[in-house]
Design a protein around this motif. Structure first.
Motif, PDB file in Angstrom:
ATOM      1  N   ALA A   1      14.993 -11.317 -14.703  1.00  0.00           N
ATOM      2  CA  ALA A   1      15.769 -10.126 -14.358  1.00  0.00           C
ATOM      3  C   ALA A   1      16.845 -10.448 -13.321  1.00  0.00           C
ATOM      4  CB  ALA A   1      14.849  -9.028 -13.842  1.00  0.00           C
ATOM      5  N   SER A   2      16.505 -11.251 -12.328  1.00  0.00           N
ATOM      6  CA  SER A   2      17.477 -11.622 -11.290  1.00  0.00           C
ATOM      7  C   SER A   2      18.646 -12.398 -11.881  1.00  0.00           C
ATOM      8  CB  SER A   2      16.784 -12.461 -10.222  1.00  0.00           C
ATOM      9  OG  SER A   2      17.711 -12.945  -9.280  1.00  0.00           O
ATOM     10  N   ASN A   3      18.337 -13.366 -12.727  1.00  0.00           N
ATOM     11  CA  ASN A   3      19.397 -14.149 -13.360  1.00  0.00           C
ATOM     12  C   ASN A   3      20.221 -13.299 -14.321  1.00  0.00           C
ATOM     13  OD1 ASN A   3      18.861 -16.628 -12.089  1.00  0.00           O
ATOM     14  ND2 ASN A   3      17.171 -16.993 -13.482  1.00  0.00           N
ATOM     15  N   LEU A   4      19.586 -12.363 -14.998  1.00  0.00           N
ATOM     16  CA  LEU A   4      20.310 -11.488 -15.912  1.00  0.00           C
ATOM     17  C   LEU A   4      21.326 -10.643 -15.158  1.00  0.00           C
ATOM     18  CD1 LEU A   4      20.685 -10.370 -18.783  1.00  0.00           C
ATOM     19  CD2 LEU A   4      18.944  -8.662 -18.219  1.00  0.00           C
ATOM     20  N   TRP A   5      20.916 -10.075 -14.017  1.00  0.00           N
ATOM     21  CA  TRP A   5      21.860  -9.283 -13.228  1.00  0.00           C
ATOM     22  C   TRP A   5      23.020 -10.157 -12.740  1.00  0.00           C
ATOM     23  CZ3 TRP A   5      21.630  -4.604 -14.364  1.00  0.00           C
ATOM     24  CH2 TRP A   5      20.438  -3.902 -14.469  1.00  0.00           C
ATOM     25  N   SER A   6      22.728 -11.396 -12.369  1.00  0.00           N
ATOM     26  CA  SER A   6      23.790 -12.304 -11.913  1.00  0.00           C
ATOM     27  C   SER A   6      24.765 -12.618 -13.047  1.00  0.00           C
ATOM     28  CB  SER A   6      23.197 -13.604 -11.393  1.00  0.00           C
ATOM     29  OG  SER A   6      22.407 -13.367 -10.258  1.00  0.00           O
ATOM     30  N   VAL A   7      24.244 -12.839 -14.252  1.00  0.00           N
ATOM     31  CA  VAL A   7      25.106 -13.130 -15.394  1.00  0.00           C
ATOM     32  C   VAL A   7      25.990 -11.923 -15.709  1.00  0.00           C
ATOM     33  CG1 VAL A   7      25.093 -13.521 -17.894  1.00  0.00           C
ATOM     34  CG2 VAL A   7      23.657 -14.898 -16.420  1.00  0.00           C
ATOM     35  N   LEU A   8      25.424 -10.729 -15.581  1.00  0.00           N
ATOM     36  CA  LEU A   8      26.189  -9.515 -15.858  1.00  0.00           C
ATOM     37  C   LEU A   8      27.169  -9.171 -14.740  1.00  0.00           C
ATOM     38  CD1 LEU A   8      23.387  -7.284 -17.384  1.00  0.00           C
ATOM     39  CD2 LEU A   8      25.185  -8.525 -18.596  1.00  0.00           C
ATOM     40  N   GLY A   9      27.066  -9.867 -13.611  1.00  0.00           N
ATOM     41  CA  GLY A   9      27.997  -9.644 -12.508  1.00  0.00           C
ATOM     42  C   GLY A   9      27.626  -8.472 -11.618  1.00  0.00           C
ATOM     43  N   ILE A  10      26.383  -8.053 -11.683  1.00  0.00           N
ATOM     44  CA  ILE A  10      25.929  -6.923 -10.874  1.00  0.00           C
ATOM     45  C   ILE A  10      25.183  -7.478  -9.667  1.00  0.00           C
ATOM     46  CG2 ILE A  10      24.457  -4.882 -10.826  1.00  0.00           C
ATOM     47  CD1 ILE A  10      24.953  -4.703 -13.877  1.00  0.00           C
ATOM     48  N   SER A  11      25.596  -7.061  -8.478  1.00  0.00           N
ATOM     49  CA  SER A  11      24.928  -7.521  -7.265  1.00  0.00           C
ATOM     50  C   SER A  11      24.760  -6.355  -6.303  1.00  0.00           C
ATOM     51  CB  SER A  11      25.730  -8.637  -6.596  1.00  0.00           C
ATOM     52  OG  SER A  11      26.988  -8.153  -6.207  1.00  0.00           O
ATOM     53  N   ALA A  12      23.887  -6.541  -5.343  1.00  0.00           N
ATOM     54  CA  ALA A  12      23.606  -5.499  -4.366  1.00  0.00           C
ATOM     55  C   ALA A  12      24.771  -5.371  -3.396  1.00  0.00           C
ATOM     56  CB  ALA A  12      22.335  -5.820  -3.603  1.00  0.00           C
TER      57      ALA A  12
END
Length: 98
Positions: free
Chosen positions: A64-75
């Motif tokens: 999940a963490s890597n998926l969010w990074s690939v999608l360009g979504i960050s906190a």
């Protein structure tokens, strides 16, 4: 010393952990009865459910963490809170109530 973060997206890690997570879930749903029978034997097998939960949590969390990074979504990162300096109050004067 801090290393600068690169803009490289972890696509390979996302695919790897996604495949491992899917394989883990598939294995546990396919062989659930056999695995539950082993876990019910007691002794060292009693630690199996706890180890399984930690393993699934780690694999799914990494995916999940890597998926969010690939999608360009960050906190959103807020700057450090600015502290307000307390104003020094004048010393209290003793009052004589006569």
């Amino acid at each position: 010393m801090a290393t600068p973060q690169s803009d490289k997206k972890p696509i390979g890690r996302t695919i790897l952990f996604g495949a491992l997570t899917a394989a883990f879930y598939t294995g546990f749903f396919t062989y659930g009865d056999n695995i539950a029978a082993h876990f019910a034997q007691g002794s060292f097998w009693a630690a199996g459910p706890i180890a399984t939960v930690f393993a699934v949590s780690y694999l799914h969390g990494e995916f999940a963490s890597n998926l969010w990074s690939v999608l360009g979504i960050s906190a959103i990162r807020k700057d450090a809170r600015k502290t307000v300096e307390a104003t020094k109050r004048p010393a209290q004067r003793p009052v004589l109530n006569a």
